[in-house]
Design a protein around this motif. Structure first.
Motif, mmCIF file in Angstrom:
data_model
loop_
_atom_site.group_PDB
_atom_site.id
_atom_site.type_symbol
_atom_site.label_atom_id
_atom_site.label_comp_id
_atom_site.label_asym_id
_atom_site.label_seq_id
_atom_site.Cartn_x
_atom_site.Cartn_y
_atom_site.Cartn_z
ATOM 1 N N THR A 266 0.848 -1.184 0.000
ATOM 2 C CA THR A 266 0.000 0.000 0.000
ATOM 3 C C THR A 266 0.885 1.235 0.000
ATOM 4 O O THR A 266 1.918 1.263 0.670
ATOM 5 N N ASN B 158 -3.511 3.554 -1.563
ATOM 6 C CA ASN B 158 -3.734 2.782 -2.790
ATOM 7 C C ASN B 158 -2.890 1.512 -2.764
ATOM 8 O O ASN B 158 -1.753 1.530 -2.307
ATOM 9 N N HIS C 50 -0.779 -1.451 -4.581
ATOM 10 C CA HIS C 50 0.043 -1.669 -5.771
ATOM 11 C C HIS C 50 0.505 -3.121 -5.775
ATOM 12 O O HIS C 50 1.118 -3.582 -4.819
#
Length: 176
Positions: A50, A55, A57
């Motif tokens: 994160t 977000n 990844h």
């Protein structure tokens, strides 16, 4: 339980703990060469981390793109020197199919955010809190950068500081 028996029990427990620690240290040192021995041509180990914005990844999500995977720490002076160069090139190469991902090696959000703000970094800063990715890639020393081609294979492993020209050449080498 009298004092002698209790003292004997405590000493025995301490001895067992110390013996276990020594055994683990020896095991870890003798097997460290087998762990994380990645080299050019190997498939890059997939991971999910994160970033500082929350977000997620996954390395495999970037298949088809070149990935400049940099491992760093806020305390690492060579890391600090190359971060502005990476940021400059991120702006240029993100539209050319190359992604820069910087993996911090388990520091606090406070330290990372302060560093990111100080340098105005715009590329994704991933956090490896459990150091699982760092261990999978066998990171030592910092900074270490992996150039991963669009097929997900490691093209090159770089340890130490890079100049801006080095970074440009490396990003060009993994462009799709």
């Amino acid at each position: 339980m009298n004092k002698k028996k209790r003292r004997l029990l405590i000493r025995t427990i301490i001895l067992i703990v110390l013996t276990s620690a020594v055994a683990y240290t020896l095991y870890a040192n003798f097997t460290k060469d087998e762990r994380g021995m990645l080299k050019a041509g190997d498939k890059a180990p997939d991971f999910v981390l994160t970033d500082m914005d929350g977000n997620t990844h996954r390395l495999s999500d970037y298949e088809g793109k070149g990935v400049f995977l940099n491992f760093w720490g806020t305390w690492c002076k060579p890391c600090e020197r190359e971060m502005p160069y990476m940021n400059n090139q991120f702006k240029k190469y993100q539209d050319q199919g190359v992604q820069i991902l910087a993996v911090n090696v388990g520091e606090s959000d406070f330290l990372i955010n302060r560093f990111v703000s100080k340098h105005g970094l715009e590329f994704p800063i991933l956090v490896d809190k459990e150091e699982e990715v760092q261990n999978a890639y066998g990171i030592d020393p910092l900074p270490t950068t992996f150039l991963i081609n669009p097929q997900g294979k490691i093209e090159k492993i770089i340890t130490g500081t890079m100049t801006e020209n080095d970074i440009i050449e490396d990003l060009e080498s993994i462009k799709p």
